[in-house]
Design a protein around this motif. Structure first.
Motif, PDB file in Angstrom:
ATOM      1  N   GLY A  60       0.793  -0.857  -0.130  1.00 51.52           N
ATOM      2  CA  GLY A  60       0.258   0.181   0.233  1.00 51.52           C
ATOM      3  C   GLY A  60       0.783   1.480   0.080  1.00 51.52           C
ATOM      4  N   SER A  61       2.128   1.247  -0.862  1.00 52.77           N
ATOM      5  CA  SER A  61       2.806   2.391  -0.395  1.00 52.77           C
ATOM      6  C   SER A  61       1.676   4.031  -1.701  1.00 52.77           C
ATOM      7  CB  SER A  61       3.902   2.574  -1.818  1.00 52.77           C
ATOM      8  OG  SER A  61       4.448   1.087  -1.293  1.00 52.77           O
ATOM      9  N   LYS A  62       1.888   4.386  -1.336  1.00 49.07           N
ATOM     10  CA  LYS A  62       1.952   5.995  -1.305  1.00 49.07           C
ATOM     11  C   LYS A  62       2.437   6.836  -2.600  1.00 49.07           C
ATOM     12  CE  LYS A  62      -1.582   6.662   2.216  1.00 49.07           C
ATOM     13  NZ  LYS A  62      -1.835   5.223   2.152  1.00 49.07           N
ATOM     14  N   ASP A  63       4.220   6.660  -2.220  1.00 51.53           N
ATOM     15  CA  ASP A  63       4.852   6.838  -3.690  1.00 51.53           C
ATOM     16  C   ASP A  63       4.663   5.994  -4.885  1.00 51.53           C
ATOM     17  OD1 ASP A  63       6.039   4.267  -2.887  1.00 51.53           O
ATOM     18  OD2 ASP A  63       7.765   6.068  -2.046  1.00 51.53           O
ATOM     19  N   ASN A  64       5.764   6.009  -5.277  1.00 49.29           N
ATOM     20  CA  ASN A  64       5.733   5.638  -6.723  1.00 49.29           C
ATOM     21  C   ASN A  64       6.471   4.012  -6.884  1.00 49.29           C
ATOM     22  OD1 ASN A  64       4.906   7.085  -8.251  1.00 49.29           O
ATOM     23  ND2 ASN A  64       7.022   7.952  -8.534  1.00 49.29           N
ATOM     24  N   THR A  65       6.305   3.555  -5.578  1.00 52.62           N
ATOM     25  CA  THR A  65       6.650   2.261  -5.737  1.00 52.62           C
ATOM     26  C   THR A  65       6.505   0.757  -6.497  1.00 52.62           C
ATOM     27  OG1 THR A  65       7.320   1.956  -2.829  1.00 52.62           O
ATOM     28  CG2 THR A  65       6.579   0.065  -3.702  1.00 52.62           C
ATOM     29  N   PHE A  66       5.092   1.207  -6.344  1.00 51.46           N
ATOM     30  CA  PHE A  66       4.113   0.444  -7.865  1.00 51.46           C
ATOM     31  C   PHE A  66       4.651   0.515  -8.792  1.00 51.46           C
ATOM     32  CE2 PHE A  66       1.440  -0.962 -10.983  1.00 51.46           C
ATOM     33  CZ  PHE A  66       1.021  -2.045 -10.187  1.00 51.46           C
ATOM     34  N   THR A  67       5.094   1.554  -9.974  1.00 52.66           N
ATOM     35  CA  THR A  67       5.140   1.990 -11.035  1.00 52.66           C
ATOM     36  C   THR A  67       6.299   0.981 -11.099  1.00 52.66           C
ATOM     37  OG1 THR A  67       3.838   4.222 -10.288  1.00 52.66           O
ATOM     38  CG2 THR A  67       4.942   3.726 -12.540  1.00 52.66           C
ATOM     39  N   LEU A  68       7.694   1.403 -10.033  1.00 56.53           N
ATOM     40  CA  LEU A  68       9.338   1.123 -10.156  1.00 56.53           C
ATOM     41  C   LEU A  68       8.748  -0.080 -10.019  1.00 56.53           C
ATOM     42  CD1 LEU A  68      10.994   2.895  -7.709  1.00 56.53           C
ATOM     43  CD2 LEU A  68      11.851   2.274 -10.326  1.00 56.53           C
ATOM     44  N   LEU A  69       8.157  -0.685  -9.485  1.00 53.67           N
ATOM     45  CA  LEU A  69       7.759  -2.259  -8.964  1.00 53.67           C
ATOM     46  C   LEU A  69       7.479  -2.507 -10.838  1.00 53.67           C
ATOM     47  CD1 LEU A  69       6.910  -3.023  -5.399  1.00 53.67           C
ATOM     48  CD2 LEU A  69       9.249  -3.285  -6.639  1.00 53.67           C
ATOM     49  N   ALA A  70       6.807  -2.644 -11.555  1.00 53.81           N
ATOM     50  CA  ALA A  70       6.105  -2.605 -12.669  1.00 53.81           C
ATOM     51  C   ALA A  70       6.689  -2.703 -13.760  1.00 53.81           C
ATOM     52  CB  ALA A  70       4.340  -1.878 -12.804  1.00 53.81           C
ATOM     53  N   SER A  71       7.707  -1.938 -13.342  1.00 51.48           N
ATOM     54  CA  SER A  71       9.063  -1.538 -14.797  1.00 51.48           C
ATOM     55  C   SER A  71      10.223  -1.953 -14.598  1.00 51.48           C
ATOM     56  CB  SER A  71       8.988   0.075 -14.905  1.00 51.48           C
ATOM     57  OG  SER A  71      10.151  -0.252 -13.341  1.00 51.48           O
ATOM     58  N   PHE A  72      10.196  -2.804 -13.244  1.00 54.09           N
ATOM     59  CA  PHE A  72      11.431  -4.350 -13.063  1.00 54.09           C
ATOM     60  C   PHE A  72      10.652  -5.574 -13.823  1.00 54.09           C
ATOM     61  CE2 PHE A  72      12.992  -2.897  -8.594  1.00 54.09           C
ATOM     62  CZ  PHE A  72      13.209  -1.329  -9.217  1.00 54.09           C
ATOM     63  N   ALA A  73       9.229  -5.643 -13.608  1.00 52.57           N
ATOM     64  CA  ALA A  73       8.610  -7.034 -13.646  1.00 52.57           C
ATOM     65  C   ALA A  73       8.675  -7.076 -15.274  1.00 52.57           C
ATOM     66  CB  ALA A  73       7.388  -6.945 -13.549  1.00 52.57           C
ATOM     67  N   GLU A  74       8.772  -6.189 -16.342  1.00 53.26           N
ATOM     68  CA  GLU A  74       8.760  -5.355 -17.343  1.00 53.26           C
ATOM     69  C   GLU A  74       9.909  -6.303 -18.433  1.00 53.26           C
ATOM     70  OE1 GLU A  74       6.570  -3.761 -19.546  1.00 53.26           O
ATOM     71  OE2 GLU A  74       5.171  -4.281 -18.494  1.00 53.26           O
ATOM     72  N   THR A  75      11.535  -5.889 -17.191  1.00 54.97           N
ATOM     73  CA  THR A  75      12.209  -6.165 -17.400  1.00 54.97           C
ATOM     74  C   THR A  75      13.213  -7.572 -17.931  1.00 54.97           C
ATOM     75  OG1 THR A  75      13.393  -5.513 -15.693  1.00 54.97           O
ATOM     76  CG2 THR A  75      13.714  -4.264 -17.404  1.00 54.97           C
ATOM     77  N   ARG A  76      12.262  -8.328 -16.711  1.00 59.72           N
ATOM     78  CA  ARG A  76      12.540  -9.501 -16.935  1.00 59.72           C
ATOM     79  C   ARG A  76      11.236 -10.359 -16.449  1.00 59.72           C
ATOM     80  NH1 ARG A  76      17.326 -10.944 -14.064  1.00 59.72           N
ATOM     81  NH2 ARG A  76      19.020  -9.326 -14.296  1.00 59.72           N
ATOM     82  N   ARG A  77      11.196 -11.825 -16.433  1.00 57.37           N
ATOM     83  CA  ARG A  77      10.608 -12.590 -16.328  1.00 57.37           C
ATOM     84  C   ARG A  77       9.922 -13.505 -14.749  1.00 57.37           C
ATOM     85  NH1 ARG A  77       7.632 -14.229 -20.684  1.00 57.37           N
ATOM     86  NH2 ARG A  77       6.876 -16.600 -19.218  1.00 57.37           N
ATOM     87  N   ASN A  78      11.079 -12.613 -14.151  1.00 63.63           N
ATOM     88  CA  ASN A  78      11.373 -14.110 -12.524  1.00 63.63           C
ATOM     89  C   ASN A  78      10.768 -12.894 -11.946  1.00 63.63           C
ATOM     90  OD1 ASN A  78      13.492 -12.305 -12.541  1.00 63.63           O
ATOM     91  ND2 ASN A  78      15.089 -13.640 -11.840  1.00 63.63           N
ATOM     92  N   ILE A  79      10.181 -12.343 -12.231  1.00 60.75           N
ATOM     93  CA  ILE A  79       9.231 -11.077 -10.787  1.00 60.75           C
ATOM     94  C   ILE A  79       7.964 -10.807 -10.769  1.00 60.75           C
ATOM     95  CG2 ILE A  79       9.506  -8.441 -10.604  1.00 60.75           C
ATOM     96  CD1 ILE A  79      12.308  -8.927 -11.128  1.00 60.75           C
ATOM     97  N   THR A  80       7.828 -11.785  -9.892  1.00 64.29           N
ATOM     98  CA  THR A  80       6.476 -11.671  -9.276  1.00 64.29           C
ATOM     99  C   THR A  80       5.980  -9.736  -8.372  1.00 64.29           C
ATOM    100  OG1 THR A  80       5.945 -13.567  -9.107  1.00 64.29           O
ATOM    101  CG2 THR A  80       4.197 -12.837  -8.287  1.00 64.29           C
TER     102      THR A  80
END
Ligand code: UDP
Ligand code: MG
Length: 334
Positions: A60-80
């Motif tokens: 439940g982060s209020k900052d850009n944590t989720f956007t960042l995590l989603a961008s990590f998941a774009e770059t690799r297949r081993n990310i949930t």
């Protein structure tokens, strides 16, 4: 190992090939630390030649944590990435991550770089080389904390181990690496008030205390205030022992004998020595004393009752808003 097979078959997605290692990372407003963490963790584990996955929980982060995590998941297949609908707390985040882990070994690590991904890898190697251990818990040798906090934590461990029904390893952090069957055992306890240091002790297994010194926080601030920690410590004690409830009985016994002695002394003064015993201050004192005692005991009972009430509702430990699975690469809203 039969445990591992059972674990996978019951709980987890079977379509994916088994992995060596799953790393669970709870994140709450960690936008400043996450890029450095992601870079280091992927470098360390890629270099080790393991098949691994990173499971990020956005609590439940209020900052850009989720956007960042989603961008990590774009770059690799081993990310949930699991993103909670609100802040449910680190314990719920750890649970959600462990639930999704598919590795034969599973690690828990903070996102703020206080705990080094390289140490997690070393702990993994330690476990693979030492069959006799099931779990490695990193124990802080030196804390970057002020004296009062150190004292408070030390007192907590002492008190817990004295009154609790299980023993905690002093200074063991949530930074752990375990075999899958240990994770399975911890997940089998669906309690709402989770105190993972206690849960890990309760399930038993052979634990190795791995000495390490945490780094200072990479960026941002700790999410724990003193009062949040105090609440957490109380939750821990209440979750794992009912001995405070016995306090009422002990107080009662002590009060019974003390008042007996007091009455005898009053009788002696009055009958034998003929002295009139003035009663007013005594009565006020005793009423105040026992009023205070009764209220505090009621408070303790209330704490237990409140928890029993909330546990009885069987609410889920967390609600996920978005899950990014490693295989489909698309966001799935649930
Ligand atoms: N965290 C979380 N939910 C919370 C509080 C913390 O997921 O409600 C995460 C946080 O992002 C970090 C880890 O738990 O990755 C440890 O938190 P923090 O660094 O604030 O604790 P400390 O290291 O000071 O004990
Ligand atoms: Mg930290």
């Amino acid at each position: 190992m039969v445990h591992f097979e059972l674990y996978r078959a019951i709980r987890f997605r079977q379509e994916r090939p088994p992995l060596d290692f799953s790393l669970v990372i709870p994140c709450f407003n960690e936008e400043e630390s996450l890029p450095a963490f992601f870079k280091t963790a992927t470098q360390v584990f890629d270099a080790a030649g393991l098949s691994y996955e990173l499971i990020f929980i956005d609590d439940g982060s209020k900052d850009n944590t989720f956007t960042l995590l989603a961008s990590f998941a774009e770059t690799r297949r081993n990310i949930t990435v699991v993103s909670f609908s609100r802040n449910f707390g680190k314990e719920a985040a750890l649970y959600a991550g462990m639930e999704r882990a598919t590795g034969d070994y599973l690690g828990l690590i903070d996102a703020d770089m206080q705990q080094d991904p390289q140490t997690a890898l070393n702990m993994y190697h330690f476990l693979t080389e030492h069959e006799e251990y099931d779990l490695v818990a990193a124990c802080q040798e030196h804390r970057h904390e002020n004296f009062a906090l150190k004292f408070f934590k030390k007192t907590f461990y002492r008190l817990f181990n004295r009154v609790g029904d299980i023993d905690l390893i002093a200074d063991a952090s949530d930074f752990r690496v375990m075999k899958a069957h240990v994770a399975h055992a911890v997940l089998s306890m669906p309690e709402y008030f989770r105190f993972s240091k206690g849960l890990f002790s309760w399930v038993g297994f052979k634990t190795y205390a791995y000495p390490y010194t945490p780094h200072p926080r990479f960026a941002g601030t700790t999410k724990w205030s003193f009062f949040k920690l105090l609440r957490y410590a109380l939750d821990g004690i209440i979750s794992f022992t009912t001995s405070p409830l016995r306090l009422a009985a002990y107080f009662g016994i002590v009060a019974f004998f003390a008042s007996g002695i007091y009455l005898l002394s009053v009788l002696y003064e009055y009958c034998i020595r003929g002295i009139d015993v003035p009663g007013f201050p005594t009565i006020v004192g005793l009423v105040a004393l026992f009023g205070g005692l009764q209220l505090s005991v009621l408070g303790i009972i209330g704490e237990y009752l409140g928890r029993a009430y909330l546990e009885g509702k069987h609410r889920p430990l967390y609600i996920a808003r978005t899950v990014i699975e490693p295989k489909d690469e698309n966001e799935r809203f649930i």
